[in-house]
Write a protein that holds these residues in place. Structure first.
Motif, PDB file in Angstrom:
ATOM      1  N   ALA A 146       0.825  -1.207   0.000  1.00 24.36           N
ATOM      2  CA  ALA A 146       0.000   0.000   0.000  1.00 24.36           C
ATOM      3  C   ALA A 146       0.861   1.259   0.000  1.00 24.36           C
ATOM      4  CB  ALA A 146      -0.931  -0.005   1.219  1.00 24.36           C
ATOM      5  N   LEU A 147       1.888   1.285   0.837  1.00 23.90           N
ATOM      6  CA  LEU A 147       2.768   2.454   0.899  1.00 23.90           C
ATOM      7  C   LEU A 147       3.466   2.704  -0.432  1.00 23.90           C
ATOM      8  CD1 LEU A 147       4.389   1.888   4.420  1.00 23.90           C
ATOM      9  CD2 LEU A 147       2.910   3.806   3.774  1.00 23.90           C
ATOM     10  N   SER A 148       3.906   1.645  -1.079  1.00 28.51           N
ATOM     11  CA  SER A 148       4.639   1.795  -2.340  1.00 28.51           C
ATOM     12  C   SER A 148       3.771   2.426  -3.417  1.00 28.51           C
ATOM     13  CB  SER A 148       5.148   0.431  -2.821  1.00 28.51           C
ATOM     14  OG  SER A 148       6.074  -0.116  -1.911  1.00 28.51           O
ATOM     15  N   VAL A 149       2.545   1.943  -3.556  1.00 26.42           N
ATOM     16  CA  VAL A 149       1.672   2.458  -4.613  1.00 26.42           C
ATOM     17  C   VAL A 149       1.220   3.882  -4.296  1.00 26.42           C
ATOM     18  CG1 VAL A 149      -0.400   2.047  -5.975  1.00 26.42           C
ATOM     19  CG2 VAL A 149       0.925   0.109  -5.142  1.00 26.42           C
ATOM     20  N   ILE A 150       0.903   4.149  -3.038  1.00 23.36           N
ATOM     21  CA  ILE A 150       0.501   5.505  -2.657  1.00 23.36           C
ATOM     22  C   ILE A 150       1.640   6.487  -2.892  1.00 23.36           C
ATOM     23  CG2 ILE A 150      -0.119   6.991  -0.698  1.00 23.36           C
ATOM     24  CD1 ILE A 150      -1.698   4.644   0.447  1.00 23.36           C
ATOM     25  N   ASP A 151       2.850   6.089  -2.553  1.00 16.18           N
ATOM     26  CA  ASP A 151       3.992   6.976  -2.759  1.00 16.18           C
ATOM     27  C   ASP A 151       4.252   7.194  -4.251  1.00 16.18           C
ATOM     28  OD1 ASP A 151       6.005   8.625  -1.728  1.00 16.18           O
ATOM     29  OD2 ASP A 151       7.522   7.068  -1.928  1.00 16.18           O
ATOM     30  N   ALA A 152       4.078   6.152  -5.039  1.00 16.77           N
ATOM     31  CA  ALA A 152       4.257   6.289  -6.480  1.00 16.77           C
ATOM     32  C   ALA A 152       3.223   7.236  -7.077  1.00 16.77           C
ATOM     33  CB  ALA A 152       4.161   4.920  -7.156  1.00 16.77           C
ATOM     34  N   ASP A 153       2.011   7.211  -6.536  1.00 13.30           N
ATOM     35  CA  ASP A 153       0.932   8.061  -7.041  1.00 13.30           C
ATOM     36  C   ASP A 153       1.027   9.495  -6.544  1.00 13.30           C
ATOM     37  OD1 ASP A 153      -0.200   6.038  -8.484  1.00 13.30           O
ATOM     38  OD2 ASP A 153      -1.784   5.596  -7.033  1.00 13.30           O
ATOM     39  N   HIS A 154       1.305   9.651  -5.247  1.00 10.39           N
ATOM     40  CA  HIS A 154       1.167  10.971  -4.609  1.00 10.39           C
ATOM     41  C   HIS A 154       2.448  11.483  -3.951  1.00 10.39           C
ATOM     42  CE1 HIS A 154      -3.217  10.566  -5.047  1.00 10.39           C
ATOM     43  NE2 HIS A 154      -3.073   9.321  -4.621  1.00 10.39           N
ATOM     44  N   GLN A 155       3.521  10.698  -4.004  1.00  6.66           N
ATOM     45  CA  GLN A 155       4.745  11.050  -3.275  1.00  6.66           C
ATOM     46  C   GLN A 155       4.403  11.331  -1.811  1.00  6.66           C
ATOM     47  OE1 GLN A 155       7.294  13.886  -5.211  1.00  6.66           O
ATOM     48  NE2 GLN A 155       7.062  12.916  -7.216  1.00  6.66           N
ATOM     49  N   LEU A 156       3.717  10.370  -1.226  1.00  7.22           N
ATOM     50  CA  LEU A 156       3.203  10.484   0.132  1.00  7.22           C
ATOM     51  C   LEU A 156       3.283   9.129   0.806  1.00  7.22           C
ATOM     52  CD1 LEU A 156       1.516  12.177   2.257  1.00  7.22           C
ATOM     53  CD2 LEU A 156      -0.511  11.269   1.113  1.00  7.22           C
ATOM     54  N   LEU A 157       3.823   9.109   2.023  1.00  5.32           N
ATOM     55  CA  LEU A 157       3.862   7.892   2.833  1.00  5.32           C
ATOM     56  C   LEU A 157       3.067   8.170   4.111  1.00  5.32           C
ATOM     57  CD1 LEU A 157       7.645   7.030   2.340  1.00  5.32           C
ATOM     58  CD2 LEU A 157       5.715   5.705   1.461  1.00  5.32           C
ATOM     59  N   PRO A 158       1.807   7.772   4.147  1.00  7.33           N
ATOM     60  CA  PRO A 158       0.915   8.174   5.247  1.00  7.33           C
ATOM     61  C   PRO A 158       1.367   7.668   6.612  1.00  7.33           C
ATOM     62  CG  PRO A 158      -0.346   7.331   3.385  1.00  7.33           C
ATOM     63  CD  PRO A 158       1.097   7.003   3.118  1.00  7.33           C
ATOM     64  N   ASP A 159       1.358   8.577   7.601  1.00  7.99           N
ATOM     65  CA  ASP A 159       1.637   8.195   8.984  1.00  7.99           C
ATOM     66  C   ASP A 159       0.632   7.166   9.477  1.00  7.99           C
ATOM     67  OD1 ASP A 159       3.746   9.932   9.021  1.00  7.99           O
ATOM     68  OD2 ASP A 159       2.760  11.468  10.233  1.00  7.99           O
ATOM     69  N   ASN A 160      -0.586   7.178   8.911  1.00 10.22           N
ATOM     70  CA  ASN A 160      -1.625   6.228   9.321  1.00 10.22           C
ATOM     71  C   ASN A 160      -1.167   4.787   9.138  1.00 10.22           C
ATOM     72  OD1 ASN A 160      -2.573   8.750   8.015  1.00 10.22           O
ATOM     73  ND2 ASN A 160      -4.565   8.166   8.841  1.00 10.22           N
ATOM     74  N   ARG A 257      14.540  14.719 -16.140  1.00  6.82           N
ATOM     75  CA  ARG A 257      15.421  14.526 -14.987  1.00  6.82           C
ATOM     76  C   ARG A 257      14.976  15.353 -13.779  1.00  6.82           C
ATOM     77  NH1 ARG A 257      20.659  12.561 -16.465  1.00  6.82           N
ATOM     78  NH2 ARG A 257      20.850  12.234 -18.721  1.00  6.82           N
ATOM     79  N   GLN A 258      14.251  16.446 -14.027  1.00  3.63           N
ATOM     80  CA  GLN A 258      13.853  17.342 -12.948  1.00  3.63           C
ATOM     81  C   GLN A 258      12.642  16.828 -12.165  1.00  3.63           C
ATOM     82  OE1 GLN A 258      15.869  19.899 -12.219  1.00  3.63           O
ATOM     83  NE2 GLN A 258      17.097  19.172 -13.949  1.00  3.63           N
ATOM     84  N   ILE A 259      11.934  15.852 -12.727  1.00  2.76           N
ATOM     85  CA  ILE A 259      10.763  15.301 -12.042  1.00  2.76           C
ATOM     86  C   ILE A 259      11.236  14.363 -10.945  1.00  2.76           C
ATOM     87  CG2 ILE A 259       8.678  13.920 -12.274  1.00  2.76           C
ATOM     88  CD1 ILE A 259       8.504  14.814 -15.171  1.00  2.76           C
ATOM     89  N   PRO A 260      10.852  14.616  -9.683  1.00  3.55           N
ATOM     90  CA  PRO A 260      11.330  13.759  -8.593  1.00  3.55           C
ATOM     91  C   PRO A 260      10.773  12.344  -8.687  1.00  3.55           C
ATOM     92  CG  PRO A 260       9.654  15.300  -7.804  1.00  3.55           C
ATOM     93  CD  PRO A 260       9.991  15.711  -9.217  1.00  3.55           C
ATOM     94  N   ILE A 261      11.573  11.398  -8.278  1.00  4.72           N
ATOM     95  CA  ILE A 261      11.172   9.989  -8.256  1.00  4.72           C
ATOM     96  C   ILE A 261      10.980   9.574  -6.801  1.00  4.72           C
ATOM     97  CG2 ILE A 261      11.864   7.628  -8.803  1.00  4.72           C
ATOM     98  CD1 ILE A 261      13.514   8.722 -11.097  1.00  4.72           C
ATOM     99  N   PRO A 262       9.808   9.069  -6.437  1.00  7.38           N
ATOM    100  CA  PRO A 262       9.585   8.659  -5.046  1.00  7.38           C
ATOM    101  C   PRO A 262      10.535   7.542  -4.638  1.00  7.38           C
ATOM    102  CG  PRO A 262       7.811   7.886  -6.461  1.00  7.38           C
ATOM    103  CD  PRO A 262       8.631   8.826  -7.287  1.00  7.38           C
ATOM    104  N   PHE A 263      11.098   7.669  -3.446  1.00  7.53           N
ATOM    105  CA  PHE A 263      12.078   6.698  -2.951  1.00  7.53           C
ATOM    106  C   PHE A 263      11.413   5.595  -2.130  1.00  7.53           C
ATOM    107  CE2 PHE A 263      15.962   5.893  -0.134  1.00  7.53           C
ATOM    108  CZ  PHE A 263      16.600   5.128  -1.102  1.00  7.53           C
ATOM    109  N   GLY A 264      10.175   5.851  -1.668  1.00  8.97           N
ATOM    110  CA  GLY A 264       9.485   4.895  -0.810  1.00  8.97           C
ATOM    111  C   GLY A 264       9.353   3.498  -1.381  1.00  8.97           C
ATOM    112  N   PRO A 265       8.943   3.348  -2.653  1.00  9.67           N
ATOM    113  CA  PRO A 265       8.805   1.995  -3.198  1.00  9.67           C
ATOM    114  C   PRO A 265      10.105   1.187  -3.173  1.00  9.67           C
ATOM    115  CG  PRO A 265       7.649   3.569  -4.583  1.00  9.67           C
ATOM    116  CD  PRO A 265       8.418   4.366  -3.577  1.00  9.67           C
TER     117      PRO A 265
END
Length: 293
Positions: A146-160, A257-265
């Protein structure tokens, strides 16, 4: 004969149950992935409205939106998904990937998440066998998906998700499920502080932010589950995966190159691999470096 002993004697039944459970959980994870970020955004807007002394948007105040309501429906025509249309993977195949009413295409990601969750759950079940370790590792696996897909979509790793799993990892260490309490606590602290230091050092040198605080918490979570010994293979593996994928996306897909890549996944993938095979990875590295026996 206990249930665990029965499952040990019937590995086919055990793995089949793990696969079915993984499919069911994967279906629920699709709901979490889709709705949790929206729920968080609405909560933030509500908090901002309260802070500014104004009323929240009337529509959001009256409409219930959580993981159970409203019922699952087609975003195109509003058709409520019936039971037989919500069977993991199978319904997608029977419906040929389209809504039964308006024929709008159903994203392939839904069955992909369900199938991936099932495969990873079976891998965990096979690796650990019936027992507490398998159940705990499966819970962590589901959270990481769940964290990986959410981070890929929104660059967000929910505290929940990250914080309860961090505390669960520390609680499990009290009973030595994966590691002892000393190593888990050091792993959580070192995991958070290591990325915190990298973040602030990078910001001081470049004036840019290279990652988010969610990444710190995710590595702290993984440190609590694998102990401090797992941090090196997690950071090494995630960095290699991130670099490989990033370079491939720029070279093959022409990504800016300027678009950030989420590191969470990548942290999640590396953490999952380390939980299952961390000792073998460390031994292989020490042998390669000439530090082993």
């Amino acid at each position: 004969m206990t249930t665990i002993e029965l499952l040990q004697e019937q590995p086919q039944v055990y793995l089949s149950l793990a696969a079915v459970l993984g499919l069911i959980v994967g279906s629920f994870l699709n709901v979490v992935i889709l709705r949790l970020p929206v729920m968080m955004e609405r909560q933030w807007r509500k908090q901002c409205a309260e802070f500014e002394g104004r009323e929240p948007a009337e529509a959001e105040e009256e409409e219930r939106f959580d993981l159970s309501r409203p019922a699952s429906h087609c975003p195109g025509c509003g058709h409520k998904i019936r039971f037989w249309e919500n069977i993991p993977v199978l319904s997608y195949l029977l419906l040929r990937g389209r809504c039964s009413e308006c024929k709008m295409r159903i994203p392939l990601r839904y069955p992909a998440v369900e199938a991936l969750t099932a495969v990873l759950t079976v891998a965990v079940a096979w690796h650990y066998g019936p027992g507490t370790q398998a159940l705990a590792a499966a819970i962590l696996t589901w959270a990481l998906v769940a964290l990986s897909v959410i981070d890929a979509d929104h660059q967000l790793l929910p505290d929940n998700i990250t914080l309860p799993l961090l505390w669960l990892g520390l609680a499990l260490s009290l009973f030595g499920v994966f590691t002892n309490s000393h190593d888990a606590i050091v792993g959580a602290v070192a995991g958070y502080m290591s990325l915190w230091l990298v973040f602030h050092s990078f910001r001081l040198l470049t004036g840019k932010e290279g990652m988010g605080y969610g990444d710190f918490k995710l590595l702290a979570l993984l440190g609590a589950w694998t102990g401090w010994q797992g941090l090196f293979p997690i950071v090494l593996t995630s960095s290699l995966l991130g670099a490989l994928v990033g370079v491939s996306m720029v070279a093959i897909l022409g990504r800016d190159r300027q678009i950030p890549i989420p590191f969470g996944p990548y942290l999640a993938m590396a953490g999952w691999i380390t939980l299952l095979w961390g000792q073998q990875i460390r031994d292989a590295y020490l042998h390669w470096a000439g530090l082993g026996n």
